[in-house]
Structure formats: C-alpha cells, structure tokens
Design a protein around this motif. Sequence first.
Motif, PDB file in Angstrom:
ATOM      1  N   LEU A 109     -24.758  -1.211   5.015  1.00 32.93           N
ATOM      2  CA  LEU A 109     -25.188  -0.386   6.145  1.00 32.93           C
ATOM      3  C   LEU A 109     -26.710  -0.344   6.238  1.00 32.93           C
ATOM      4  O   LEU A 109     -27.286  -0.424   7.343  1.00 32.93           O
ATOM      5  N   MET A 110     -27.395  -0.216   5.086  1.00 37.10           N
ATOM      6  CA  MET A 110     -28.852  -0.203   5.069  1.00 37.10           C
ATOM      7  C   MET A 110     -29.419  -1.537   5.552  1.00 37.10           C
ATOM      8  O   MET A 110     -30.401  -1.577   6.313  1.00 37.10           O
ATOM      9  N   ILE A 111     -28.788  -2.628   5.132  1.00 39.60           N
ATOM     10  CA  ILE A 111     -29.250  -3.957   5.554  1.00 39.60           C
ATOM     11  C   ILE A 111     -29.031  -4.138   7.064  1.00 39.60           C
ATOM     12  O   ILE A 111     -29.867  -4.715   7.773  1.00 39.60           O
ATOM     13  N   GLU A 112     -27.913  -3.618   7.548  1.00 37.29           N
ATOM     14  CA  GLU A 112     -27.638  -3.722   8.993  1.00 37.29           C
ATOM     15  C   GLU A 112     -28.684  -2.962   9.807  1.00 37.29           C
ATOM     16  O   GLU A 112     -29.182  -3.455  10.826  1.00 37.29           O
ATOM     17  N   ASP A 113     -29.078  -1.773   9.329  1.00 34.99           N
ATOM     18  CA  ASP A 113     -30.127  -1.016  10.018  1.00 34.99           C
ATOM     19  C   ASP A 113     -31.456  -1.758   9.975  1.00 34.99           C
ATOM     20  O   ASP A 113     -32.196  -1.799  10.972  1.00 34.99           O
TER      21      ASP A 113
END
Length: 860
Positions: free
Chosen positions: A545-549
């Motif tokens: 999720l952090m990488i997607e953001d």
Amino acid sequence: MEFFGKCAEVSARHAFRTVLYAAVFFALSTWLTINFMTFEADHAEMVKQSEPFWGPQKEAAEKFPQYSRTAVVVVDAATIDIADDASEAFAARLRAEPEMFRSVFLPTEDPFFKRNAFMFLELDELGRVIDRLADAQPALAAVSQDPTLRGFFGIVDTGMTALKEGTDLPPAFAKLMNETAEGVEDFSQGQNIRLSWADEMMGANDMALRRIITTKPVVTRVKPQVEERALVARIRQIAQEPQFSLQNGVTVRVTGRLGMEYDELEAIKQGVGLAGILSLVFLAIILSAGLPSWRYIVAIYVTLLAGLQWTMGFATLAVGSLNMMSAAFAVLFVGLGVDHALHIALRYNENLQGGQKHFDAMRSAASTTGGAVALCALTSAIGFAAFIPTDYKGIAQLGLIAAAGMGFAVIASMTLMPAMFTLLRTGSHKMGAPKLKPGDRLLAPRRRFALLGIVLGVSAISYVKDTGLQFNFSSMSIRDPKAESVNTLFDLQNDGIETDFVATVLAADKQEAIDFAGRLEVLPQVKEAKSPYDFVPGDQDEKLLMIEDATTFLWPALQVNESPEGLDEAERLAVVDDFLGKVASLETHDIETLAALRRLARAFSDICHDPAGSVDLAALESELLGGVLRQLARLRDALEADYIEFEDLPLDLRHRLIATDGTHKVTALPAMNITEVGPLGEFVAAVQSVSPRVTGRPIVESGVGAIVVRSFIQAGSAALIFITALLLYFFRNIRETVLVLIPILLAGVLLVATMNVLGLTFNYGNVIALPLIFGLGVDSSIHLVLRARETHSAVKVASSSTPQAVLLSSLTTVAAFASLSFSPHRGIASIGISLTIGIIWLLICTLLILPGLIRLGAKD
C-alpha cells in the motif's frame, strides 16, 4: 658417565669430520623444512573428529557446503552507487578466475533483490525512504525531463526563489548543494564524482553502503591449505587494483574462516620470526655477561642452531605441519636447548681453571655432567611427551616435536659443541673465569628461605583454591584484534550480520524450523533467530500500500524524457554564468543553505574560468547527472514490487537455506560479545537447551575447550607421575626426589596464582605452561641436587659453577620465552607471558629456596 665423556672426546679429536656430518644433516633438514613443511591455523581441526559435538557440525557441512571453509569479502563504499558498482565488478573479477574461485555469491546483484528492494525494508525504514522521495520529487521530475546542467540548475533556481520568498528549505537541499560542490571540486582534480542520487533518494547508512561476497576455493591438493591461502592472497591482490581503492571511495576487506586462518598464520610467522630474532639477541647479551670468551658463545650458538634445524627436519618427516604451539617451539628450543650446552661448557671451563688440558677437560666435563644433562633432557622430554596421547592434536604435535628436540639438543651438545671448542681453540688459551655469578652470599643455604617457600606455597594454594583455574576457550581471545579479518568480523557481528560465530540447528521440515526459530528467539542470549521463511519479507500488505501511494506522487518523475534536447558548450557556460549571477545577488536568513550555494558557485566558477585550460563541461554534466536516469530506472522497477512467497526467492539463496533433501537451516545470532569466554559459554548453554543437535563455531569451540582442559589435566598428571617415577629410579632416594619436585610444584602453584592476580587466563596457547613447568623446572633442581650429592656440602654447591649454570640457563630460557610476548599473535604472546612468569618463579624457588632445603640434610 664415561659414555658421554668418550663421546665428547672423540668428537673433539675429530672436530672437522664431526662438523661436516652435522652440516650435512643441517642442510638436509633445511631442504625438508622448506619444501614440505605446512601450517595449520584452525584450532577446531586440532582435536579428534570422533568427539560428539562434531556429528552435528559435519552434518551441517555436508548438507550446506556453501558455508564451510569460505572467504567473506566485505565491500564498503562512499555511496550506494559505488557500493553496487564496486561489489559487482569485484564479483566479476573473481568469477573470471574459475580455476581458483569455485563459487562466488553476491546476493545484492540478483535482479530479484533490486526489483523488490522496498519489500525487504522494515516498515519504518520504508516510510522514511518514501518521505525522502516525496521531498526529492520536484527535483527528480525536473531532471528526468531535462538531464542536463539546465535541468539541474532549474532545481537550484527553484530553491533560490523559495529562499528569496522567505520559505525554509529542507536540510536535504543544502546537503545536495554541498555534495554537488564536492563532486565538482573532485572533478577539477581529475577524480570521479561521488554524488550519489541513490543516497539522496534512499538515504545512506552503513548497511546500505556495504556489500558482502562469499567465495570458496577450488581444492585439488591433498592438503587444501595451499589453495585456501592462495585464494585469500589473490583476493587481497585484486583489492589493490585502482578501481577498488580508497581514492575511488571503496574499501575491500577479507574475513570468514579462510581470511582469519590466513591472518593467523601470518601473525604466527611474524611473531615467531620476531621472537626468534629477539631471543637470539637476548641470548647473546646474557651469554656475553656470563661466559668467559666469545669462543664459548660461537660454539653454543652453532650447537643451538644445528639442534633446532635437526628438530625441524624431524618435525617435517614426523608431523608435516606446524600449528600455533608447535611453531612456537622454534623459540622455546632456543631457551631450552642452550641449557645442556651451558652446563657442559661451564664445567669444561671449571676444569680448565683447575689446570686440565683441552681434551681431558672436555672428557671430564661431559662425564661429570652427562648424567645430569641426560636426566634433565629425559625429564623435559617426558614433560613434552605427556602431550602426545592427548586428544588435542595441537599440543600432541608439540609434544612429539619437542620431545625429539630435547634428544637432538643433547646430541648436539655432546658432539658438535666439543668439536667447535677444538676448532675455535678454546683449550689453547688461558680462559678467564665466568663474568656473571649469582653471588655466594645470596645463595648461602639458609633455613629461613625454606620457611619462606612453605609460606609462599601455602598462600598460593589457598588463593588458587578460592579463585580457581580459568580457561578461555574462545579462539577470538588469542587472535590479533588489529588483523583485518578479525576487526571486519567484529564489524559484521556488531551490525547483526550472520558470520561463522552463530548457532545453527538443522530442522527436518518447515514446521520444525519455525518452531526452533521461535524457541531460540525468546532466549535473552539470542539477538535474532531465523528460519528459511524469515527471509520472506513481513508486513507485505502494508508495504505494498505504501509503495502504491509512492507510485502515485512519483509518477511525474518516472516519466523520463527519452530524447532530451542537449546543450552545446556555450549553452552550458551560459547556464553556469546565470547561476553564478543569481548566487552573487542572493540574500537569505538561511545561512547554512547560502554557504552551500556559494561553495557550489565557487566550484563552478573555478572550473569554468580556469585560465590554465578549458574544462569539458559535457563530461562534467555526464558525471554529475548520469546517475539520475540509472536510479530512476531502478526506482521504477522497485515500485513494481509484488507479493513475495518463499518460492519466489532466488534459487541460489533457497539452496543456502534448505538442503536438497529438505533439511532446513535455522540460525541464531548472539546478543552479546562472544569473544570472551563468559558470554560465549552463556550463549552455548542457552542454545543447547533448545536442541542438543545445535552446532556452529561457538558450540565447536566450547567442545574443543573441554577437550583442551581434559588434555591439559591428562598431560600435567602424566608428566608429574612419570617424572616422579624416573627421579625415584635415578636417585633411588625419596628425599632427593622430593627435593627436586618441591621447586617445580611450588612454581606451578605460584604461576597460577600470579596469572589470576594479573587477570590472565589459560587459553589454547598457554595451556602448555603448567605441564612444561613440570618437565622443564626439574632440570635446575636435578643439577643442584646432584652437585650436592657429589660435594656432600650445600655450601660448596653454592660456590661451584652449577648455580651459575642454573642462573644462566634460566635467564636464557626467560629471554627466549619473554621474546614470544612481543608477538602480534595473542596466543603466542600468552605462551611467552605465562612461561616467563613460571620460569622466574622456578628460578627463585630453585636458587633461593632449594639450597635451604638441601641444607636440612647436608652434613654442613
């Protein structure tokens, strides 16, 4: 004894032939030693392989051969970019020599880890990286669209505009300006620019700047030590190449089992060589002070060196290799071998002083001292031979070599030395009296010295009983902490990186591996425990999720202009001049950032307006900004990470975690410094409570330590028993036997007490001290007791040449042993320190206390 007298007389009368024979054997021994002698440095390999703790260790080595007998190359660099480039280049250099390097493992070069770099970060660390990327996003976007000086100064111009408006810039901006200025300054000096865009984006710490390469040698010989040492030497040779130099921001070090063995052997050679030179120098000084002529010194030196080389030839044939302790015997022989020659030489001088001619004096000296010399050599040989049947091969080899050495020392003293006396014409000159005497008044046999000995003995026994006998079985305690391999190992351990000094448990399947890891993890002595499945990153949902953001806000920076419009040289100069003008007029309250901008301006001004010649700004631009596109490409790959299963890990890594038969490898890192025996023992006991099958270097060293202690007790007891039996047989008198034994028993107890007071412990090296004290200390006592039997007077003994011979031989022995103390190898140094202490106590007990004890039963 007449046999010894006849032998010495024949050798003296046929001096040239005797020296010629001795020279032939010397040359043959030298040839054997140079061509066939090898060295061993692994203390664990010096014990019998049938011990119980070897079972799990051998099983682990068979199932995971990738970890056994390896060299570990540690590459540290100034930037992440340099670390990647240098480590991959170094691995390529190793792979280019497959005839020497059997395998080369560099996990960070695998595309899998580059693609999933973010997934292997901890959550908080990933958060910090993403925050840095967010701060750098405008700059990255600008440079990705225009990777020229124009694009770069566009970023700088944006920052200066913000400063003029009173906006506070993040510290990263000033840092980037300073690092860019440093890069331009380096470029002007002909050096590579070390500005790393990876550092700016990811944040550089010690771990990010370090790469680890593991390699194994190709082994073709019966004794693999040759290839293993050649491998380490070749690695260090490659590390000297310019591209891996400190000037290029790279430091390459070697550790691992092979690296440490290599350094230990070098330390042994250096230490023994230094100690050998020092011992010969000290010996010359002492002999000059104690002997009446230089002819005596020359004869004794020739005798000593011949006996030593004969012994080394024997060692080559009988053993074929030397270790830390048997290598130290070369120096021990200097101190021990001279004793026999000294007693014969001084009695020979005494006979000359009494008016005897050369050959008569030689025969009489050998006859009267021959029995004592032979008995002393035999007791010393017994002291050494007591090591032979022990399970510790290190001291067993020393015992065999040294026992034979005592025989060679006697042969040389009875044959070669008399021949040298003839050739040097010692008997045809009026010889002066020996220069160094202990002093009759000092040695006057007084009963109060006997009482002093009793008080010392009781006090020392009481103290040793309270403090115990300490043994440090950690091999790290005797290695040179300044050696490259040792301090590198400490660095890795401090960073929590797995080394040889971890505990390993083999599990049958996944569930057992996870269970072992969980039980090890909760131990306070364990810093971290890992099963194969711990190499799969955790918290993957949150990380994705952090990488997607991050992908969302970094999208503009990832759209690289594939065909940017380049600048010509005039345009580059114009861009630089524009920047210089803006900096000159810039005013801001941010002193730190202003100083960084002015430094950058000076660097560009110096390089662009240098009257000495033109500067290639195109090359500077490429050096300065070429890494941006490379890192953006890596960043795009890292942002495409996906969920990782164990089966997704690289095959080479999985084979290092799970054997082909399905055996799982579980490791536990110690939570404390295990270079000392206390923490090491706690760690071993803790992990063994989880599984009796646990193995690894700490467990092996603990097992080897137990064997060494057992061998030490066995050798000491055997030496004392056999020496006592021999003395009883020779003297056929209990009182005289007891008189001989009292000084060595007293000196042994005082040695242990002194080491405890000084905070010294017994280790793999100096464990030989006490058994040697039993074997060597008896020599001086035998000479004094036999001289007392001969003269029937303790007073006459004190005024004879015997105490002088005892003093000189003890001083030469102390000098030889003390020279070992200067060795950079702490194991060899500890041998020198402990034996020096022991011999000093022996000297005191023999020259001061023993005469008082002798007087108790003498007629005077």
